[in-house]
Design a protein around this motif. Structure first.
Motif, short mmCIF file in Angstrom:
data_model
loop_
_atom_site.label_atom_id
_atom_site.label_comp_id
_atom_site.label_asym_id
_atom_site.label_seq_id
_atom_site.Cartn_x
_atom_site.Cartn_y
_atom_site.Cartn_z
N ALA A 168 0.92 -0.95 -0.15
CA ALA A 168 -0.04 -0.07 -0.17
C ALA A 168 0.88 1.10 0.08
N ALA A 169 0.38 2.08 -0.68
CA ALA A 169 0.99 3.64 -0.63
C ALA A 169 0.51 4.45 0.29
N VAL A 170 1.14 4.45 1.54
CA VAL A 170 0.84 5.09 3.00
C VAL A 170 0.96 6.31 2.86
N PRO A 171 0.13 7.24 3.01
CA PRO A 171 0.62 8.82 3.20
C PRO A 171 1.27 9.31 4.55
N GLY A 172 0.99 8.61 5.49
CA GLY A 172 1.51 8.84 6.69
C GLY A 172 1.34 7.74 7.78
N LEU A 173 2.38 7.75 8.75
CA LEU A 173 2.03 7.09 9.98
C LEU A 173 2.37 7.82 11.08
N ARG A 174 1.90 7.51 12.39
CA ARG A 174 2.08 8.32 13.67
C ARG A 174 1.91 7.20 14.66
N PHE A 175 3.17 7.37 15.50
CA PHE A 175 3.06 6.35 16.54
C PHE A 175 3.39 7.33 17.93
N GLY A 176 3.11 6.97 18.86
CA GLY A 176 3.32 7.18 20.20
C GLY A 176 4.75 6.68 20.75
N VAL A 177 5.62 7.18 21.33
CA VAL A 177 6.89 6.57 21.54
C VAL A 177 7.14 7.12 23.27
N VAL A 178 7.43 5.76 23.99
CA VAL A 178 7.66 5.95 25.31
C VAL A 178 8.79 4.88 25.86
N SER A 179 9.11 5.12 27.13
CA SER A 179 10.11 4.00 27.57
C SER A 179 10.20 4.36 29.06
N CYS A 180 10.73 3.38 29.95
CA CYS A 180 11.20 3.64 31.40
C CYS A 180 9.98 4.40 32.09
N ALA A 181 9.18 3.42 32.64
CA ALA A 181 7.78 3.74 33.51
C ALA A 181 8.11 3.11 34.91
N ASN A 182 8.65 3.75 35.80
CA ASN A 182 8.78 3.35 37.17
C ASN A 182 7.86 3.51 37.87
N TRP A 183 6.97 2.40 38.53
CA TRP A 183 5.79 2.78 39.19
C TRP A 183 5.73 3.55 40.54
N GLU A 184 7.04 3.32 41.32
CA GLU A 184 7.06 3.74 42.53
C GLU A 184 7.64 5.37 42.44
N ALA A 185 7.94 5.76 41.09
CA ALA A 185 8.28 7.07 40.80
C ALA A 185 7.29 8.14 40.44
N GLY A 186 6.04 7.55 40.34
CA GLY A 186 5.10 8.71 40.07
C GLY A 186 3.99 8.12 39.24
N TYR A 187 3.24 8.89 38.69
CA TYR A 187 2.08 8.49 37.84
C TYR A 187 2.11 8.43 36.39
N PHE A 188 1.42 7.70 35.58
CA PHE A 188 1.72 7.53 33.99
C PHE A 188 0.89 8.47 33.09
N ALA A 189 1.10 9.79 33.47
CA ALA A 189 0.41 10.65 32.83
C ALA A 189 0.71 10.72 31.44
N ALA A 190 1.91 10.30 31.05
CA ALA A 190 2.19 10.19 29.70
C ALA A 190 1.63 9.36 28.72
N TYR A 191 1.04 8.25 29.41
CA TYR A 191 0.14 7.13 28.74
C TYR A 191 -1.25 7.79 28.72
N ARG A 192 -1.80 8.66 29.71
CA ARG A 192 -3.13 9.26 29.53
C ARG A 192 -2.98 10.37 28.40
N HIS A 193 -2.15 11.26 28.30
CA HIS A 193 -2.05 11.93 27.11
C HIS A 193 -1.82 11.33 25.93
N LEU A 194 -1.18 10.22 25.84
CA LEU A 194 -1.23 9.77 24.45
C LEU A 194 -2.68 9.05 24.12
N ALA A 195 -3.32 8.45 25.22
CA ALA A 195 -4.49 7.99 24.91
C ALA A 195 -5.72 8.89 24.59
N ALA A 196 -5.36 10.12 25.03
CA ALA A 196 -6.37 11.31 24.78
C ALA A 196 -6.24 11.78 23.29
#
Length: 560
Positions: free
Chosen positions: A161-189
């Motif tokens: 397929a001739a694909v005009p564009g792709l868009r990916f969220g990109v994340v790493s290094c999520a330590n539970w004890e260090a905080g909340y996963f707001a990065a995931y929330r903003h990508l989910a939005a």
């Protein structure tokens, strides 16, 4: 949503196929103590709303590894109240699944059932085929009259397929004890992601209190102990899967994930890890096997050859994505400053994986060749950092604090592999190779030079976008100074000593959004206001791109 996407992995699938109806890291600054002693670690892996009605889907649903004709679906069912993750308890339970073209499930295209058993920790996967390419679908699971949450997913485009564009969220290094996963929330939005890439350290192995945020535990792990056994790893994965922001992102788009070290133990290699004591913590072979089993049970990932995460996905004619496993085959890390970093008998990738990567890059007929890469490939020397910054940086990288030349856990510690790969790109005129990297808890935009010592007079063989951590401590956290303080001093020094580095932010937490067209690949970098707040806001901070055919990074001043 615009059309986008890819084709089948090169390696075989370890998931059970079902019928369709239609055609990590850092050596840690240890916290003074855990904030509390956790009771009932297995039960603690469940959400606060404990399973009063059973069966229940307490860990959400997920999808991953999209193909042009299929998707891998995942969930975990809690059949009875005592069937907590890692417990080995609970009856065999039939779980059905359904896939539809609409959220109301009026247009069902595939359905089936599978059995959830204690042997797989009551996790289930459905490898659904016969779907249409580049198409949104909705799915859910059911057991005993109870329905799971509804998830949305998307298949890859047809291979040609001739694909005009792709868009990916990109994340790493999520330590539970260090905080909340707001990065995931903003990508989910967002409503524009074809998929999201997790580049490693999806979970962390430490005991509670050992690695929080600036020495403080924001929210405690389960189990409280360092995870060593299969039950431990299952329980820790389960704890993560109770996070509402992580569930929201899994419910919104398919994930493409690889592991790094903390899915096992800090600075893992094929025969051990810095954070593993042979004997006192069992054998490394048993611990590694337990970690891998739990990972493949709890993640919507198709195991590749020999139970690793290296595999290849294709997104039409626009891009393919080679995903690496840089822990299972690597030699032990060299001591910093030793000549063994150049030893040709030492390897980061292993011979078979490096040959597979080289062959795939050369054979690729897509516009872009993306490489999911868990540790930084660009060379990095410290330069003349002052002692008050050098020691924290060494601590972040897990290196001796009395002077250092390279981070030997990265490609810098395995220069023969890197030299061979970059020479292969140059010799075969392989263009538009973009490494997508996590691990280092900082954001970078780099050229990948053939010879860093003479750059920019020498050539750049590829480019690299590195995303910072979701929550794990970065440089300002270790120094315990206000955000941005360290980066303002360290970034100019790092760039002066590494002329291929266009930008580095040593201090902030966040995520990336990668947007690809035929003309360019662009990474937008986003930062979070406060990782310790479940309501943290997100703001765009920088964007860098590489234009088709250039093999170099340049700044651009607007996000996609």
């Amino acid at each position: 949503m615009t059309s986008r996407y890819r084709s089948a992995p090169d390696a075989g699938s370890g998931s059970e196929r079902v019928n369709s109806l239609s055609p990590r890291r850092r050596t840690v600054v240890k916290a003074a103590a855990a904030t509390a002693v956790l009771a009932g670690p297995l039960a603690a892996a469940l959400p606060a709303r404990a399973a009063t009605e059973t069966p229940a889907f307490l860990h959400g649903v997920a999808s991953g590894d999209p193909l042009p004709d299929g998707i891998l679906l995942w969930t975990r069912v809690t059949p009875t109240a005592e069937a907590t993750p890692g417990s080995g308890a609970g009856p065999d339970t039939e779980v059905s699944w359904v896939v539809a073209r609409d959220k109301a499930f009026t247009s069902v295209v595939a359905q089936g059932s599978t059995m959830a058993t204690a042997a797989s920790d009551h996790t289930v996967k459905a490898d659904v085929r016969g779907l249409a390419p580049a198409t949104d679908y909705w799915f859910r699971f059911s057991a005993g009259g109870t329905d799971s949450p509804v998830g949305r997913t998307r298949t890859a485009p047809a291979a040609d397929a001739a694909v005009p564009g792709l868009r990916f969220g990109v994340v790493s290094c999520a330590n539970w004890e260090a905080g909340y996963f707001a990065a995931y929330r903003h990508l989910a939005a967002r409503n524009d992601l074809d998929a999201w890439l997790h580049l490693g350290d999806y979970i962390y192995e430490y005991k509670s209190g050992e690695y929080g945020t600036r020495g403080t535990v924001v929210r405690p792990h389960s189990p409280a102990n360092e995870i060593l056994t299969l039950a431990d790893y299952r329980t820790r994965h389960a704890r993560y899967k109770t996070d509402p922001d992580l569930q929201a992102l899994h419910h919104k788009a398919p994930v493409v994930a690889i592991w790094d070290d903390h899915e096992f133990a800090d600075n893992a290699w094929s025969g051990g890890a810095v954070n593993h004591t042979e004997g006192a913590e069992g054998t490394w072979g048993a611990r590694q096997a337990a970690a891998k089993q739990a990972y493949f049970e709890w993640m919507p990932v198709r195991p590749a050859l020999a139970g690793t995460t290296y595999r290849r996905l294709r997104f039409g004619k626009l891009a393919d994505l080679s995903l690496l496993d840089l822990r299972s085959f690597r030699s032990q890390q060299a001591s910093s400053g030793s000549g063994s970093v150049d030893d040709p008998d030492r390897t980061l990738t292993g011979r078979a994986q490096l040959d597979w990567l080289k062959t795939g890059l050369k054979a690729s007929d897509t516009t872009w060749r993306l490489v999911g890469n868990s540790v930084m490939i660009s060379p990095f020397v410290v330069g003349s950092l002052s002692a008050d910054l050098l020691k924290p940086l060494a601590k972040l990288l897990g290196l001796p604090q009395e002077g250092l030349a390279v981070n030997t856990d990265q490609w810098d510690g395995y220069t023969d592999d890197r030299r061979e790969l970059l020479a292969h790109l140059r010799a075969n005129a392989i263009r538009n190779t973009v490494f997508l990297t996590g691990d280092i808890h900082m954001a970078w935009a780099n050229d990948v030079p053939v010879d860093a010592g003479t750059y920019p007079l020498s050539a750049s063989a590829a480019t690299e976008f590195v995303v910072t951590s979701v929550t794990s401590d970065n440089l300002d956290d270790i120094v315990k100074v206000p955000e941005g303080t360290v980066s303002a001093v360290a970034a100019p020094v790092i760039r002066a000593a590494n002329r291929h580095v266009h930008w580095v932010d040593t201090d902030r937490h966040g995520y990336g959004v990668l947007d690809i067209t035929a003309d360019r690949a662009q990474m937008d970098y986003y930062v979070l206001s406060d990782r310790t707040s479940p309501n943290a806001t997100s703001a765009w901070t920088r964007s860098y791109r590489t234009r088709n055919g250039t093999q170099k990074v340049e700044r651009t001043y607007d996000p996609v």
